[in-house]
Write a protein that holds these residues in place. Sequence first.
Motif, mmCIF file in Angstrom:
data_model
loop_
_atom_site.group_PDB
_atom_site.id
_atom_site.type_symbol
_atom_site.label_atom_id
_atom_site.label_comp_id
_atom_site.label_asym_id
_atom_site.label_seq_id
_atom_site.Cartn_x
_atom_site.Cartn_y
_atom_site.Cartn_z
ATOM 1 N N LEU A 149 0.831 -1.209 0.000
ATOM 2 C CA LEU A 149 0.000 0.000 0.000
ATOM 3 C C LEU A 149 0.867 1.260 0.000
ATOM 4 N N ILE A 150 1.925 1.248 0.807
ATOM 5 C CA ILE A 150 2.829 2.401 0.857
ATOM 6 C C ILE A 150 3.590 2.532 -0.461
ATOM 7 N N PHE A 151 3.963 1.413 -1.059
ATOM 8 C CA PHE A 151 4.637 1.463 -2.356
ATOM 9 C C PHE A 151 3.753 2.154 -3.399
ATOM 10 N N ASP A 152 2.462 1.812 -3.430
ATOM 11 C CA ASP A 152 1.560 2.436 -4.404
ATOM 12 C C ASP A 152 1.485 3.944 -4.190
ATOM 13 N N LEU A 153 1.408 4.366 -2.925
ATOM 14 C CA LEU A 153 1.425 5.801 -2.620
ATOM 15 C C LEU A 153 2.733 6.437 -3.084
ATOM 16 N N ALA A 154 3.826 5.771 -2.778
ATOM 17 C CA ALA A 154 5.141 6.324 -3.101
ATOM 18 C C ALA A 154 5.343 6.442 -4.604
ATOM 19 N N GLU A 155 4.877 5.462 -5.360
ATOM 20 C CA GLU A 155 5.010 5.525 -6.811
ATOM 21 C C GLU A 155 4.218 6.692 -7.382
ATOM 22 N N ALA A 156 2.992 6.884 -6.871
ATOM 23 C CA ALA A 156 2.197 8.033 -7.314
ATOM 24 C C ALA A 156 2.895 9.340 -6.969
ATOM 25 N N MET A 157 3.506 9.376 -5.805
ATOM 26 C CA MET A 157 4.165 10.593 -5.343
ATOM 27 C C MET A 157 5.411 10.897 -6.167
ATOM 28 N N ARG A 158 6.176 9.857 -6.466
ATOM 29 C CA ARG A 158 7.383 10.068 -7.273
ATOM 30 C C ARG A 158 7.009 10.566 -8.674
ATOM 31 N N ALA A 159 5.925 10.050 -9.218
ATOM 32 C CA ALA A 159 5.498 10.491 -10.546
ATOM 33 C C ALA A 159 5.012 11.930 -10.526
ATOM 34 N N GLU A 160 4.266 12.307 -9.490
ATOM 35 C CA GLU A 160 3.740 13.673 -9.394
ATOM 36 C C GLU A 160 4.862 14.681 -9.180
ATOM 37 N N ALA A 161 5.771 14.352 -8.255
ATOM 38 C CA ALA A 161 6.843 15.283 -7.907
ATOM 39 C C ALA A 161 7.933 15.325 -8.967
ATOM 40 N N GLY A 162 8.001 14.275 -9.794
ATOM 41 C CA GLY A 162 9.009 14.249 -10.843
ATOM 42 C C GLY A 162 10.415 14.061 -10.329
ATOM 43 N N ARG A 163 10.547 13.477 -9.144
ATOM 44 C CA ARG A 163 11.886 13.236 -8.603
ATOM 45 C C ARG A 163 11.849 11.992 -7.728
ATOM 46 N N PRO A 164 12.963 11.273 -7.640
ATOM 47 C CA PRO A 164 13.024 10.074 -6.800
ATOM 48 C C PRO A 164 13.187 10.446 -5.327
ATOM 49 N N PHE A 165 13.053 9.457 -4.462
ATOM 50 C CA PHE A 165 13.351 9.643 -3.052
ATOM 51 C C PHE A 165 14.837 9.394 -2.823
ATOM 52 N N PRO A 166 15.603 10.409 -2.422
ATOM 53 C CA PRO A 166 17.001 10.136 -2.074
ATOM 54 C C PRO A 166 17.101 9.331 -0.785
#
Length: 492
Positions: free
Chosen positions: A386-403
């Motif tokens: 569930l957190i992965f799905d949120l994180a993937e949506a967030m990375r796509a919206e923000a246009g940057r990876p999580f360092p």
Amino acid sequence: MTSHVLAIDQGTTGTTVLVLDSRLALRAKVNQEFRQIFPRPGWVEHDLEDIWGSTVSTIQRALREAGVSGRDVAAIGITNQRETTALWDRRSGRPLHHAIVWQDRRTTDACAALKAAGHEPAVREKTGLVIDPYFSATKLRWLLENVRGARERAEAGEAAFGTIDSFLVWRLTAGAAHVTDTSNASRTLLMDLRARRWDRELLDLFGVPPNVLPEIRASSEVYGTTKNVKGLPDGIPVAGIAGDQQAALFGQACFRPGEAKCTYGTGAFLLQNVGTEPVQSSRGLLATVAWTIGGETTYALEGSSFIAGAAVQWLRDGLGIIKSASDVETLAREVRSSEDVVFVPALAGLGAPHWRPEARGVIRGIDRGTTAAHLARATLEGVAFLIFDLAEAMRAEAGRPFPVFRVDGGACQNDLLMQFQADLLDVAVERPRMIETTALGAAFLAGLATGVWKDREEIRRSFKVQKRFEPKMKPVEREQHLAKWRKAVQAA
């Protein structure tokens, strides 16, 4: 000596106070629960006097436990349950009604009417939020329309509205300061996200008179000083405010764009720092203010999962396969993998990015060899998915990876869950030495405003990681896991 910072973490079920010294040593932590009031199904209220009483009591007990006096406190920081809506009399300070809690759904029909009238796109563009009973605006309108004399007092400037941070600052300063910070104001549906001021069109839409509103201030500055607070001397600066999730982001030292934190509680909240411009989401995430410091505002994207620790609670209370939540990791480690078992813990529907309230929990892949250990492991993995799905949506919206992906909350102490989360995200997961990051964020904000800490870099250098989970899963294995998860989600 005034090198201590007192942090008030005013939460939904209780109030916690921390006392920290300038080296970030935790000198005391005290919690006190208070009443939950349920007048009708779907209604949730708090008595503001219960909240204030728990705040004063925990402050006194924390100072005693720390072995310091109020004269040793350099600053007070506040973090709070967000969206909960309070209304009180400006002269007496007495509440005009119980606070309406963020969980309350009494304004569902009012929100539906606003949506049906076509207001949501404009509201979302201005605020970054959706029209929902969760946020403060319709709760405030309900109070103004249903509490005798409230609207008249509000329009005459005799009543004060605020989220819980505003109420606490009012009481701590004996009514001298009626303020909120940008992070809390951004959760009301009344603030223009970019201009960071109350918006007249939104006020008119929700029927809110300007005279009732607090002043919007930065998240780190002196708002006033203590006066007539039992157990504290007059004159202590009240100097930091942030909503609880934003405070946790700050407490995790996620100061650079792209850095993110996830709080694993009953549900889970994921926030990512997106820098100095808000990012509007097309995937069901919320745009919000993270904090404002020194005239600069940092924004965040936010997503929430309805279920995290609640899935483990279900194993304990619903199925009875574990005796305590902490047993789940031991049970899950009895097997090397969940095999083909996949659990979609949609026990309260699916939130972002799926937004399927009708979804229900699904367990797939069971056979004669399936054991309680497989189900326990699949449960932990389901939370991580569930957190992965949120994180993937967030990375796509923000246009940057999580360092870096930082974690807090009770469930973050589960090593098996954290390792699987790192494997899915393919990013290192860091668990801090001090997981009380919400209160820590409030303390940091207050200490920055009063010189206890020089700047954010000093805080970053002092931030300690207790354990780092490096991703170990091979890409092909990750894709196999994700393929099984996606099929299971479709069936939920």
